[in-house]
Design a protein around this motif. Sequence first.
Motif, PDB file in Angstrom:
ATOM      1  N   VAL A 156      -2.823   2.202   5.627  1.00  8.59           N
ATOM      2  CA  VAL A 156      -4.089   1.677   5.108  1.00  8.59           C
ATOM      3  C   VAL A 156      -4.454   2.453   3.845  1.00  8.59           C
ATOM      4  O   VAL A 156      -4.529   3.685   3.873  1.00  8.59           O
ATOM      5  CB  VAL A 156      -5.228   1.805   6.149  1.00  8.59           C
TER       6      VAL A 156
ATOM      7  N   THR B  38      -4.120   7.105   1.153  1.00 10.64           N
ATOM      8  CA  THR B  38      -3.422   6.285   2.144  1.00 10.64           C
ATOM      9  C   THR B  38      -3.441   7.013   3.470  1.00 10.64           C
ATOM     10  O   THR B  38      -3.056   8.187   3.545  1.00 10.64           O
ATOM     11  CB  THR B  38      -1.977   6.001   1.722  1.00 10.64           C
TER      12      THR B  38
ATOM     13  N   ILE C 293      -4.835  -3.152   3.983  1.00 14.28           N
ATOM     14  CA  ILE C 293      -3.957  -2.874   5.122  1.00 14.28           C
ATOM     15  C   ILE C 293      -2.563  -3.396   4.819  1.00 14.28           C
ATOM     16  O   ILE C 293      -2.401  -4.557   4.400  1.00 14.28           O
ATOM     17  CB  ILE C 293      -4.497  -3.520   6.407  1.00 14.28           C
TER      18      ILE C 293
ATOM     19  N   THR D 178      -7.299  -9.870   7.224  1.00  9.74           N
ATOM     20  CA  THR D 178      -6.807  -8.624   6.628  1.00  9.74           C
ATOM     21  C   THR D 178      -5.390  -8.284   7.050  1.00  9.74           C
ATOM     22  O   THR D 178      -4.727  -7.488   6.380  1.00  9.74           O
ATOM     23  CB  THR D 178      -7.729  -7.456   7.013  1.00  9.74           C
TER      24      THR D 178
ATOM     25  N   THR E  38       0.844  -1.186   0.000  1.00 13.01           N
ATOM     26  CA  THR E  38       0.000   0.000   0.000  1.00 13.01           C
ATOM     27  C   THR E  38       0.873   1.227   0.000  1.00 13.01           C
ATOM     28  O   THR E  38       2.076   1.177   0.234  1.00 13.01           O
ATOM     29  CB  THR E  38      -0.909   0.033   1.247  1.00 13.01           C
TER      30      THR E  38
ATOM     31  N   ILE F 205     -12.798  -0.116   8.842  1.00 11.41           N
ATOM     32  CA  ILE F 205     -11.535  -0.838   8.674  1.00 11.41           C
ATOM     33  C   ILE F 205     -11.585  -2.048   9.592  1.00 11.41           C
ATOM     34  O   ILE F 205     -11.633  -1.911  10.817  1.00 11.41           O
ATOM     35  CB  ILE F 205     -10.330   0.057   9.023  1.00 11.41           C
TER      36      ILE F 205
ATOM     37  N   VAL G  69     -10.669  -1.562   1.197  1.00 13.42           N
ATOM     38  CA  VAL G  69      -9.644  -1.245   2.192  1.00 13.42           C
ATOM     39  C   VAL G  69      -8.520  -2.258   2.091  1.00 13.42           C
ATOM     40  O   VAL G  69      -8.759  -3.474   2.064  1.00 13.42           O
ATOM     41  CB  VAL G  69     -10.236  -1.249   3.615  1.00 13.42           C
TER      42      VAL G  69
END
Length: 826
Positions: free
Chosen positions: A344, A429, A650, A367, A328, A361, A648
Motif C-alpha cells: 500500500v 509504502t 493498493i 480499490t 506501488t 485504508i 492511498v
Amino acid sequence: MEGAIMKRRGFFLNSVVLLLLIPLLLLLATYEDVSSQVIQAQSVRTQAERTYRVASFLELDFQKALEISGKRAIITIIDYVSVTGDFISPTYMVNNTIRDLILEGTSPSLIGYDPNRVMRGQSLRRWLLNISADLRDQGFNISPSIDEILNSMEITVAPLDSFRVVIKARIPNITIRDVSGRIVYTGAIPSNGGYIYSIVDVQNLEDPIFSAMTGGRYYRSIRACPYSFPELLDKPIKVLEGNGSSTVDHFVEEFSRTVDPDRIYFGDYYPGTGAAAYVLLNNPEQNVTEPIVFNTTLNGRRTSPLEVFNEGDMGVLVFGNVSGAGGTGTATSWCSLLEYRLNVTIQNRINQELKNFQVPITIDSTTLPDPALTTFFRTADSDGDNIPIIEFYDENCNPMNFWVEKWDTNTKQAVIWVNVTIPANSQITIAIYFDSNGVETLGDPDKVFDFYDDFEGSSLDTTKWTTNTNQYSLENGLIKMWGNWNNQYYINTLKSFAPNVIIEGVWRLGGYTYWRGRRIFSYDTDLTIGLVPSETSTWLDDSAIYAWYDGYDYNLNPWNYKTLRIYGSYIPNLQQIQSTDWQNFEIIYTNTQIQFWDSYTNTWLIGSVYPPLSSFHLQIAADTDSDTRYGYIDWIRVRKYAPTPPTVMISQNIETKPSSTTTATTTSSARAYDIQPFIDCIMDQRYFGIYNAPSFFERLEGSTINHAAYEALAHQLQDELGVKYGSQYYPIGLVSFMIPDPTYDQKLFDLFNTLGLSIEEGQTSFDYYFLQYYFKGGAKVTGYRMWGVSQGVTSQGDLSSVPFFIDNQTAVAIFGVQGAQDLLQR
C-alpha cells in the motif's frame, strides 16, 4: 252576494300569486347569496393570484438580477487584477469582494479602480431601485427601505468546484402593499423560504494571475482539459499492465498499428521483427530482443492494446520493478511469518510533514479488483468470523499500529486505520501481511488515534476522563447523560490537544419538540462537544468552544437548535434536530476556524475563532433539565487534520513469501502508457481541477492562505446542491503548465528571450509556482522531467530540449501514484 264572491275570488287570486312568488323570491335570495359567495371567492382568488404573480415576478427578477450582477462582479475583479496588477487582499477575501459588488456595485478592496467600467450599474441596489419604481407605477409599494433590505440580504459567494462559482442568496423579509395599504405579499424571496442559486462558469474567462505577475506581458484564459478532474474521473493517460522484457527501464516512441522501425507496434499478436518495440495482447511465444510488453491487462482483465491506444500517440514503456507490482512501491524484504502481503502506497500531497497521522485504508471492489479482492478476504478471514489474521509493517520492517474499523468478509469490504509519518510532498509504502493461519486481531484504536473511547464497560475510564458529576452512566457500550449542567458540571479528558484536529463520533438526542394535533410536546436536550481550556472547565465556560445539538425549537433562540457557541457567542442556524436516531458528527478545528457537520442536517456550520484556542481538553455533556430524558454518545475519537488528506493506492498483486525470508520479492512486471491525452492538454494550455492547487479565488488573491476556508465553503455548497461525485467532493484547485518552448508555447518562449530569462533545471512548470519563481522571486518548487514529454529520445529527437518539469505532488494528482512513479525521471 256577488261582491262577497268577488272578494273571495280576489283573495284566492292573491293567495295563488303569493304562492307563485314565494319560490321566485326564495330563488332570488339564494341567487343573491350565491352571487355574494361567488364574488367573495373571486375576490379571494384574485387576491391569491395577485400575490402569486407578484411573488413569482419578484423571484424571477431577483434570479436574473443575481445572475447578471454576479457575472459582472466576477469579471470586474478579473479586470481589476489584470489592469492594476494588484491582487485582492486575502484578509478581505475575494468572496466578500464579489458580494460587495453584487450588492452595491463597488467594494473597499478595489483601491484606485472604478468598478463601474464593468459593473455598469448592474448591482442589487440598482435592481431594488428599479423594481420599486416599476411597482410604484403599477400601484404597489415595497417595505422596508432599500437600505434595510440590502443589509438583511443573505448572500454567500463560494467556489463550487475548480471551474464554477456559486452565488447563494435570499431576501429574508419583504412586504408589498397596494395603494389602499392592503398587503399583497409579505415574506421571503424566494417564497418557499429557501435560497436562489446562481452558478457562474469561469471557463473562457481570463486567469488574471498571469497578467498580474508578468506585468501585463502574458495572458491566458481558463479552459478545462477534457480530463478535468483526474483525481475523481479519468486520467489523461492510458495504461496497460503486463509482462515484459527490455534492456532499458524506459522506452519512448509513438504507437503504430503497422510494423515500423521508428514506432512501437501495438496489436494482439507478434507480427515479426521490424518494429522498435511491441505491446501485445498475447505472448509472442519466441524470443524478442526489442523492448516488449505482452499479456496486457486493464484492471486485471485481459485487454487488447487495440482497444486502448491510438495510432500516432506518444507511448512510454516501463520495465522492471520501477514502481513495484501493481504500480506501488514494494517492501524490500519479507517482514512477517505470514504467507502473503499487499503493498500500500500512501502519498502526502501537502508541503508539510504529516507526523503520527491517521490514514484510513479502504479495501473493496473499487480499490482492489478481483481476483485479488476475493483472495484477500477468504485468506485473511478463512473462518468468516470477520476478525482477520493481519499484520502491518513499514518499509524498514517496523511493526505498525492499526485498527480495523470495519471488516465484512461476506461483502468483501474493510476499513483499516493506520498511524503513519510521511515527509512533505512524499510517499511511503507499507505492507499488509495476511494468512489463514495465525492470530486473529482487530488492532488497537488507542494506539492509532490521538484519543479514542467507545465507552465499553460499566464505569468511566479514569485514565482518560475526569468528572465532578454522577449524572451519567455507561451501559451497552455507550454513555448516557442527564440533568441540569449549567455552569457546574463537566466530563473532560485528562489529555489536552492542539489544532489541527478532527473530532468525530456518534450521538443521539433523547427527545425533541414536536406537535401532535394541537398539543406541543417540548423536550429540551442540549448535547454538546466542548473544546475547553482546562480539565476542570465546567459546561458553558465562556472561554470554550461548543458544537451544539438540540431539538427544542423554542423562541428562535440559537441554543435551541444546531449551533456553534464560540466564547459565549452563538452562530445562529435554526436547524431543529427532529430525530432520536443515532447521528454521526464531525468537528474540524484549525486554530482560527471551527467547522461542525452532522449526518441529520448534512450541513456544515463554520465559525471564526479569535483568539485561537491553542490548547484544549475535550468535554462531553448533555444538559436535559430532566432526570428521565437523556443524551447519548456511542463513541468519540480525535485524529489529526490536513486540508488535503493523503491518498492511498493498493497494489493489485498479492505477493507470496519467498523461500528465503531475507530476500526481496521480484516480479517481471511491465507497463505501457499512452500519454497523448496529457500532451494534448498541455500543448493547448488547458487546466486540470485538482485538490492541492490554488483555486480561482486564490489566484485573484495571489495567495493560498485561504484554501481551507474556500474548500470548506465549496463542500457546504456541494452538499446543498447535491453536486458531489458520489460521496466525494469535487476539488476547487486549478493548475495549468508553463513551458517556454516554441512547440508548446511560442508566446512564453519569446517572452523569456525578451526578458533574458534562463530556464532553471528542476523548477516545476506548475503555473502558480512557475510565475512566483521567475517573475516574483519566489522559492523554487522541485519538479522532475517526464518520460515522453521532456525525457527520452525518439526518432524525432531528444526530448530533453523541452523545459517541462512537474512536481511529484501534482503528478500524483494527475497520473495517480503508479503513473507518477513510472513517468517521472527521478
